[in-house]
Scaffold this motif. Structure first.
Motif, mmCIF file in Angstrom:
data_model
loop_
_atom_site.group_PDB
_atom_site.id
_atom_site.type_symbol
_atom_site.label_atom_id
_atom_site.label_comp_id
_atom_site.label_asym_id
_atom_site.label_seq_id
_atom_site.Cartn_x
_atom_site.Cartn_y
_atom_site.Cartn_z
ATOM 1 N N GLY A 1 8.751 -6.596 15.998
ATOM 2 C CA GLY A 1 7.570 -6.398 16.817
ATOM 3 C C GLY A 1 7.093 -7.720 17.375
ATOM 4 O O GLY A 1 7.811 -8.724 17.333
ATOM 5 N N ARG A 2 5.858 -7.725 17.875
ATOM 6 C CA ARG A 2 5.291 -8.925 18.473
ATOM 7 C C ARG A 2 3.935 -9.237 17.887
ATOM 8 O O ARG A 2 3.161 -8.338 17.564
ATOM 9 N N MET A 3 3.652 -10.533 17.805
ATOM 10 C CA MET A 3 2.334 -11.026 17.420
ATOM 11 C C MET A 3 1.865 -11.952 18.538
ATOM 12 O O MET A 3 2.530 -12.931 18.835
ATOM 13 N N THR A 4 0.748 -11.614 19.153
ATOM 14 C CA THR A 4 0.180 -12.477 20.192
ATOM 15 C C THR A 4 -1.278 -12.741 19.836
ATOM 16 O O THR A 4 -1.876 -12.022 19.021
ATOM 17 N N TRP A 5 -1.859 -13.772 20.438
ATOM 18 C CA TRP A 5 -3.264 -14.067 20.192
ATOM 19 C C TRP A 5 -3.890 -14.709 21.408
ATOM 20 O O TRP A 5 -3.203 -15.301 22.238
ATOM 21 N N THR A 6 -5.195 -14.539 21.500
ATOM 22 C CA THR A 6 -5.978 -15.162 22.560
ATOM 23 C C THR A 6 -7.182 -15.835 21.928
ATOM 24 O O THR A 6 -7.605 -15.475 20.821
ATOM 25 N N ARG A 7 -7.713 -16.785 22.652
ATOM 26 C CA ARG A 7 -8.926 -17.480 22.219
ATOM 27 C C ARG A 7 -10.026 -17.167 23.229
ATOM 28 O O ARG A 7 -9.772 -17.166 24.425
ATOM 29 N N SER A 8 -11.198 -16.911 22.721
ATOM 30 C CA SER A 8 -12.310 -16.608 23.622
ATOM 31 C C SER A 8 -13.591 -17.221 23.080
ATOM 32 O O SER A 8 -13.686 -17.568 21.905
ATOM 33 N N SER A 9 -14.567 -17.362 23.973
ATOM 34 C CA SER A 9 -15.876 -17.817 23.519
ATOM 35 C C SER A 9 -16.521 -16.650 22.782
ATOM 36 O O SER A 9 -16.016 -15.539 22.773
ATOM 37 N N GLY A 10 -17.619 -16.900 22.218
ATOM 38 C CA GLY A 10 -18.265 -15.885 21.407
ATOM 39 C C GLY A 10 -18.386 -16.411 20.000
ATOM 40 O O GLY A 10 -18.096 -17.580 19.733
ATOM 41 N N GLN A 11 -18.793 -15.555 19.120
ATOM 42 C CA GLN A 11 -19.049 -16.021 17.767
ATOM 43 C C GLN A 11 -18.629 -14.988 16.747
ATOM 44 O O GLN A 11 -18.947 -13.807 16.877
ATOM 45 N N VAL A 12 -17.894 -15.425 15.762
ATOM 46 C CA VAL A 12 -17.590 -14.599 14.599
ATOM 47 C C VAL A 12 -18.805 -14.707 13.676
ATOM 48 O O VAL A 12 -19.211 -15.822 13.324
ATOM 49 N N PRO A 13 -19.436 -13.588 13.327
ATOM 50 C CA PRO A 13 -20.608 -13.660 12.451
ATOM 51 C C PRO A 13 -20.341 -14.487 11.190
ATOM 52 O O PRO A 13 -19.355 -14.271 10.481
ATOM 53 N N SER B 1 1.907 -5.765 17.553
ATOM 54 C CA SER B 1 2.464 -4.568 18.174
ATOM 55 C C SER B 1 3.856 -4.305 17.605
ATOM 56 O O SER B 1 4.770 -5.121 17.764
ATOM 57 N N ILE B 2 3.997 -3.191 16.909
ATOM 58 C CA ILE B 2 5.276 -2.775 16.330
ATOM 59 C C ILE B 2 5.615 -1.416 16.957
ATOM 60 O O ILE B 2 4.907 -0.441 16.723
ATOM 61 N N PRO B 3 6.672 -1.339 17.775
ATOM 62 C CA PRO B 3 7.000 -0.050 18.402
ATOM 63 C C PRO B 3 7.637 0.927 17.415
ATOM 64 O O PRO B 3 8.080 0.537 16.330
ATOM 65 N N ASP B 4 7.659 2.213 17.813
ATOM 66 C CA ASP B 4 8.383 3.214 17.026
ATOM 67 C C ASP B 4 9.833 2.783 16.900
ATOM 68 O O ASP B 4 10.365 2.062 17.742
ATOM 69 N N GLY B 5 10.491 3.232 15.856
ATOM 70 C CA GLY B 5 11.891 2.859 15.678
ATOM 71 C C GLY B 5 12.570 3.667 14.597
ATOM 72 O O GLY B 5 12.056 4.685 14.133
ATOM 73 N N ARG B 6 13.728 3.177 14.207
ATOM 74 C CA ARG B 6 14.538 3.830 13.191
ATOM 75 C C ARG B 6 14.654 2.895 11.993
ATOM 76 O O ARG B 6 14.867 1.701 12.136
ATOM 77 N N GLN B 7 14.513 3.458 10.802
ATOM 78 C CA GLN B 7 14.545 2.666 9.580
ATOM 79 C C GLN B 7 15.944 2.083 9.313
ATOM 80 O O GLN B 7 16.945 2.709 9.612
ATOM 81 N N THR B 8 15.932 0.880 8.726
ATOM 82 C CA THR B 8 17.184 0.217 8.342
ATOM 83 C C THR B 8 17.404 0.386 6.845
ATOM 84 O O THR B 8 16.609 1.029 6.152
ATOM 85 N N GLU B 9 18.445 -0.258 6.337
ATOM 86 C CA GLU B 9 18.758 -0.161 4.910
ATOM 87 C C GLU B 9 17.675 -0.777 4.034
ATOM 88 O O GLU B 9 17.617 -0.520 2.833
ATOM 89 N N LYS B 10 16.769 -1.588 4.597
ATOM 90 C CA LYS B 10 15.676 -2.188 3.830
ATOM 91 C C LYS B 10 14.516 -1.220 3.605
ATOM 92 O O LYS B 10 13.616 -1.498 2.835
ATOM 93 N N HIS B 11 14.521 -0.108 4.329
ATOM 94 C CA HIS B 11 13.373 0.800 4.334
ATOM 95 C C HIS B 11 13.589 2.017 3.436
ATOM 96 O O HIS B 11 14.706 2.266 2.995
ATOM 97 N N PRO B 12 12.522 2.794 3.203
ATOM 98 C CA PRO B 12 12.616 3.931 2.266
ATOM 99 C C PRO B 12 13.647 4.988 2.653
ATOM 100 O O PRO B 12 14.303 5.553 1.793
ATOM 101 N N LYS B 13 13.793 5.284 3.966
ATOM 102 C CA LYS B 13 14.720 6.330 4.411
ATOM 103 C C LYS B 13 15.576 5.820 5.569
ATOM 104 O O LYS B 13 15.280 6.105 6.746
ATOM 105 N N PRO B 14 16.618 5.050 5.258
ATOM 106 C CA PRO B 14 17.462 4.499 6.325
ATOM 107 C C PRO B 14 17.949 5.580 7.288
ATOM 108 O O PRO B 14 18.336 6.670 6.875
ATOM 109 N N GLY B 15 17.889 5.270 8.579
ATOM 110 C CA GLY B 15 18.326 6.195 9.612
ATOM 111 C C GLY B 15 17.238 7.109 10.126
ATOM 112 O O GLY B 15 17.339 7.652 11.220
ATOM 113 N N HIS B 16 16.160 7.295 9.362
ATOM 114 C CA HIS B 16 15.045 8.151 9.794
ATOM 115 C C HIS B 16 14.111 7.358 10.725
ATOM 116 O O HIS B 16 14.018 6.140 10.633
#
Length: 197
Positions: free
Chosen positions: A70-82, A95-110
């Motif tokens: 997937g992807r990790m992006t970030w932006t910087r803006s003015s404003g305030q974090v409480p 952002s991680i799109p839909d996909g198919r599980q690999t051998e590392k996952h609970p149900k490979p191929g699903h």
């Protein structure tokens, strides 16, 4: 009559035994933390739990997770974090799109259902340090995992792993938001436990 102190050589009796199999060492391996194990015992522990010392839990290698691509992006803006004044806001979008599980996952191929998540950190010095650490964790596939979700009803979907994020600017800890003065130090500890520092 001499009475032997039962604790006098307690260290001697165990220092030549592996703390995993409790037998004398075979092909002894030492970690940077100074704990020692049989080579085979350490290999089995690493296969099951990752490169983490079984005694002190210090990471001795690179932990790779099972997060899908997937992807990790970030932006910087003015404003305030409480709770953090005059430093701006860093908004992270995963952002991680839909996909198919690999051998590392609970149900490979699903199939699995992806996700898009937004998180917020203050744009101060410590927040920027956390951003770099989160990017490293994302690259090592540690931020998300695939699992069944009882809440949504999806059989398998991408969900947060065990590194906490602030998904709201407001509402405090109960709403995954701010103010939360100890959040940055806590998340650094969670990352450190995975060898990210």
């Amino acid at each position: 009559m001499t009475i032997k102190d039962p604790l006098a050589d307690e260290g001697d009796s165990t220092e030549e035994n592996c703390p995993i199999c409790l037998s004398p060492f075979r092909d002894k391996k030492s970690l940077n933390c100074k704990h020692e194990f049989c080579k085979r015992c350490l290999q089995k522990a690493e296969e099951n739990y990752g490169p983490i010392c079984p005694v002190c839990r210090k990471v001795f290698g690179i932990i790779q997770g099972d997060q899908p691509d997937g992807r990790m992006t970030w932006t910087r803006s003015s404003g305030q974090v409480p709770g953090f004044s005059n430093c701006g806001i860093i908004t992270i979008i995963y952002s991680i799109p839909d996909g198919r599980q690999t051998e590392k996952h609970p149900k490979p191929g699903h199939c699995y259902t992806g996700t898009t998540k937004t998180a917020y950190i203050p744009g101060n010095k410590e927040g920027n340090e956390v951003l770099k650490l989160l990017k490293k964790a994302f690259d090592q596939k540690l931020i998300f995992t695939i699992m069944a979700s009882n809440i949504t009803g999806f059989k398998t979907r991408v969900t947060w792993n065990d590194i906490h994020h602030k998904t709201s600017l407001y509402g405090g800890p109960d709403s995954y938001g701010y103010p939360d003065p100890t959040y940055l130090s806590r998340v650094k500890e969670e990352l450190k436990a995975k060898g990210i520092e």
